[in-house]
Design a protein around this motif. Structure first.
Motif, PDB file in Angstrom:
ATOM      1  N   GLY A 144      -2.450  -7.306  -6.577  1.00 12.30           N
ATOM      2  CA  GLY A 144      -2.086  -5.897  -6.591  1.00 12.30           C
ATOM      3  C   GLY A 144      -1.875  -5.413  -5.178  1.00 12.30           C
ATOM      4  N   TYR A 145      -2.395  -4.233  -4.884  1.00 10.82           N
ATOM      5  CA  TYR A 145      -2.251  -3.635  -3.556  1.00 10.82           C
ATOM      6  C   TYR A 145      -3.580  -3.078  -3.076  1.00 10.82           C
ATOM      7  N   LYS A 146      -3.765  -3.156  -1.768  1.00  9.60           N
ATOM      8  CA  LYS A 146      -4.911  -2.538  -1.118  1.00  9.60           C
ATOM      9  C   LYS A 146      -4.387  -1.309  -0.388  1.00  9.60           C
ATOM     10  N   TYR A 147      -5.114  -0.211  -0.521  1.00  7.31           N
ATOM     11  CA  TYR A 147      -4.727   1.053   0.100  1.00  7.31           C
ATOM     12  C   TYR A 147      -5.816   1.479   1.072  1.00  7.31           C
ATOM     13  N   THR A 148      -5.406   1.906   2.254  1.00  7.50           N
ATOM     14  CA  THR A 148      -6.354   2.365   3.264  1.00  7.50           C
ATOM     15  C   THR A 148      -5.824   3.636   3.925  1.00  7.50           C
ATOM     16  N   ALA A 149      -6.743   4.430   4.405  1.00 11.76           N
ATOM     17  CA  ALA A 149      -6.372   5.643   5.132  1.00 11.76           C
ATOM     18  C   ALA A 149      -7.541   6.048   6.018  1.00 11.76           C
ATOM     19  N   SER A 166       0.932  10.692   2.717  1.00 10.42           N
ATOM     20  CA  SER A 166       1.619  10.179   3.909  1.00 10.42           C
ATOM     21  C   SER A 166       0.671   9.460   4.869  1.00 10.42           C
ATOM     22  N   GLU A 167      -0.640   9.668   4.730  1.00  7.76           N
ATOM     23  CA  GLU A 167      -1.636   9.009   5.582  1.00  7.76           C
ATOM     24  C   GLU A 167      -2.127   7.677   5.001  1.00  7.76           C
ATOM     25  N   ILE A 168      -1.759   7.404   3.761  1.00  3.64           N
ATOM     26  CA  ILE A 168      -2.223   6.188   3.089  1.00  3.64           C
ATOM     27  C   ILE A 168      -1.261   5.041   3.387  1.00  3.64           C
ATOM     28  N   LYS A 169      -1.820   3.890   3.697  1.00  4.28           N
ATOM     29  CA  LYS A 169      -1.035   2.673   3.946  1.00  4.28           C
ATOM     30  C   LYS A 169      -1.370   1.660   2.857  1.00  4.28           C
ATOM     31  N   SER A 170      -0.380   0.858   2.476  1.00  4.50           N
ATOM     32  CA  SER A 170      -0.603  -0.159   1.445  1.00  4.50           C
ATOM     33  C   SER A 170      -0.224  -1.535   1.971  1.00  4.50           C
ATOM     34  N   SER A 171      -0.862  -2.542   1.382  1.00  2.00           N
ATOM     35  CA  SER A 171      -0.523  -3.930   1.702  1.00  2.00           C
ATOM     36  C   SER A 171      -0.818  -4.777   0.466  1.00  2.00           C
ATOM     37  N   PRO A 172      -0.057  -5.865   0.263  1.00  2.34           N
ATOM     38  CA  PRO A 172      -0.339  -6.740  -0.882  1.00  2.34           C
ATOM     39  C   PRO A 172      -1.778  -7.233  -0.827  1.00  2.34           C
ATOM     40  N   TYR A 173      -2.366  -7.424  -2.001  1.00  2.00           N
ATOM     41  CA  TYR A 173      -3.777  -7.797  -2.092  1.00  2.00           C
ATOM     42  C   TYR A 173      -3.959  -8.844  -3.179  1.00  2.00           C
ATOM     43  N   THR A 174      -4.782  -9.835  -2.893  1.00  2.00           N
ATOM     44  CA  THR A 174      -5.189 -10.825  -3.885  1.00  2.00           C
ATOM     45  C   THR A 174      -6.706 -10.935  -3.842  1.00  2.00           C
ATOM     46  N   SER A 175      -7.338 -10.728  -4.995  1.00  2.52           N
ATOM     47  CA  SER A 175      -8.791 -10.810  -5.077  1.00  2.52           C
ATOM     48  C   SER A 175      -9.243 -12.259  -4.971  1.00  2.52           C
ATOM     49  N   ASN A 193       2.426  -5.124  -9.908  1.00  2.00           N
ATOM     50  CA  ASN A 193       3.381  -5.417  -8.837  1.00  2.00           C
ATOM     51  C   ASN A 193       3.887  -4.133  -8.208  1.00  2.00           C
ATOM     52  N   ASP A 194       3.344  -3.015  -8.643  1.00  2.00           N
ATOM     53  CA  ASP A 194       3.828  -1.710  -8.215  1.00  2.00           C
ATOM     54  C   ASP A 194       3.005  -1.139  -7.076  1.00  2.00           C
ATOM     55  N   ASP A 195       3.698  -0.780  -6.008  1.00  2.00           N
ATOM     56  CA  ASP A 195       3.076  -0.076  -4.888  1.00  2.00           C
ATOM     57  C   ASP A 195       3.240   1.410  -5.179  1.00  2.00           C
ATOM     58  N   TYR A 196       2.153   2.076  -5.511  1.00  2.00           N
ATOM     59  CA  TYR A 196       2.228   3.462  -5.944  1.00  2.00           C
ATOM     60  C   TYR A 196       2.569   4.447  -4.836  1.00  2.00           C
ATOM     61  N   LEU A 197       2.743   3.950  -3.620  1.00  2.00           N
ATOM     62  CA  LEU A 197       3.207   4.825  -2.546  1.00  2.00           C
ATOM     63  C   LEU A 197       4.723   4.981  -2.562  1.00  2.00           C
ATOM     64  N   ALA A 198       5.413   4.197  -3.376  1.00  2.00           N
ATOM     65  CA  ALA A 198       6.868   4.346  -3.498  1.00  2.00           C
ATOM     66  C   ALA A 198       7.174   5.770  -3.971  1.00  2.00           C
ATOM     67  N   THR A 239     -13.005   6.708   6.757  1.00  2.00           N
ATOM     68  CA  THR A 239     -12.109   5.627   6.382  1.00  2.00           C
ATOM     69  C   THR A 239     -12.143   5.532   4.865  1.00  2.00           C
ATOM     70  N   TRP A 240     -10.979   5.486   4.254  1.00  2.00           N
ATOM     71  CA  TRP A 240     -10.848   5.468   2.804  1.00  2.00           C
ATOM     72  C   TRP A 240     -10.210   4.148   2.378  1.00  2.00           C
ATOM     73  N   GLU A 241     -10.690   3.578   1.275  1.00  7.39           N
ATOM     74  CA  GLU A 241     -10.138   2.320   0.773  1.00  7.39           C
ATOM     75  C   GLU A 241     -10.061   2.338  -0.747  1.00  7.39           C
ATOM     76  N   GLY A 242      -9.062   1.617  -1.262  1.00  9.54           N
ATOM     77  CA  GLY A 242      -8.923   1.459  -2.703  1.00  9.54           C
ATOM     78  C   GLY A 242      -8.044   0.256  -2.999  1.00  9.54           C
ATOM     79  N   VAL A 243      -8.143  -0.245  -4.217  1.00 13.48           N
ATOM     80  CA  VAL A 243      -7.375  -1.414  -4.633  1.00 13.48           C
ATOM     81  C   VAL A 243      -6.832  -1.163  -6.033  1.00 13.48           C
ATOM     82  N   THR A 244      -5.599  -1.583  -6.264  1.00 17.40           N
ATOM     83  CA  THR A 244      -5.063  -1.639  -7.623  1.00 17.40           C
ATOM     84  C   THR A 244      -4.868  -3.108  -7.961  1.00 17.40           C
ATOM     85  N   MET A 245      -5.151  -3.463  -9.194  1.00 14.17           N
ATOM     86  CA  MET A 245      -5.060  -4.861  -9.615  1.00 14.17           C
ATOM     87  C   MET A 245      -4.107  -4.981 -10.797  1.00 14.17           C
ATOM     88  N   ALA A 246      -3.645  -6.219 -11.003  1.00 15.98           N
ATOM     89  CA  ALA A 246      -2.785  -6.553 -12.136  1.00 15.98           C
ATOM     90  C   ALA A 246      -1.513  -5.719 -12.147  1.00 15.98           C
TER      91      ALA A 246
END
Length: 115
Positions: A52-57, A31-40, A72-77, A63-70
């Motif tokens: 993909g998506y960039k995740y921050t919290a 619930s503390e993680i936020k996502s936004s569309p990301y393009t490398s 279209n799925d936002d794993y926070l759904a 401060t925490w960060e991560g990225v998923t690539m390739a």
């Protein structure tokens, strides 16, 4: 004697291998993680694999960060039921339920690194 030594090694290994994995309380709650569309911007990663998506919290004073690539799925759904699975001392790994929609399979996997 060898059986005793062997069993001691197995028991010791079981206790030490999950030292970090069991302490996911340091990881941000989903619930503390936020996502936004990301393009490398890396020119070596062609479209659509560079999207993909960039995740921050911000949690536990970090401060925490991560990225998923390739993907279209936002794993926070909520359909992915994402949850923290392990912590290795600097990276929190998250997983969830595999979802199959329209013949496509999505396996949620996310890593957040503290900065």
């Amino acid at each position: 004697m060898f059986k005793t030594i062997g069993m001691a090694i197995i028991v010791f290994g079981a206790f030490t291998s999950n030292a970090f994995a069991s302490d996911v309380s340091i990881c941000p709650k989903v619930s503390e993680i936020k996502s936004s569309p990301y393009t490398s911007s890396d020119p070596n990663i062609p479209a659509p694999f560079n999207e993909g998506y960039k995740y921050t919290a911000t949690a536990n004073g970090k401060t925490w960060e991560g990225v998923t690539m390739a993907t279209n799925d936002d794993y926070l759904a909520s359909k992915y039921k994402l949850k923290a699975e392990s912590y290795d001392g600097s990276i929190c790994s998250y997983g969830g339920e595999t979802v199959v929609e329209n013949g496509e399979t999505a396996v949620p996997y996310l890593k957040l690194k503290a900065s």
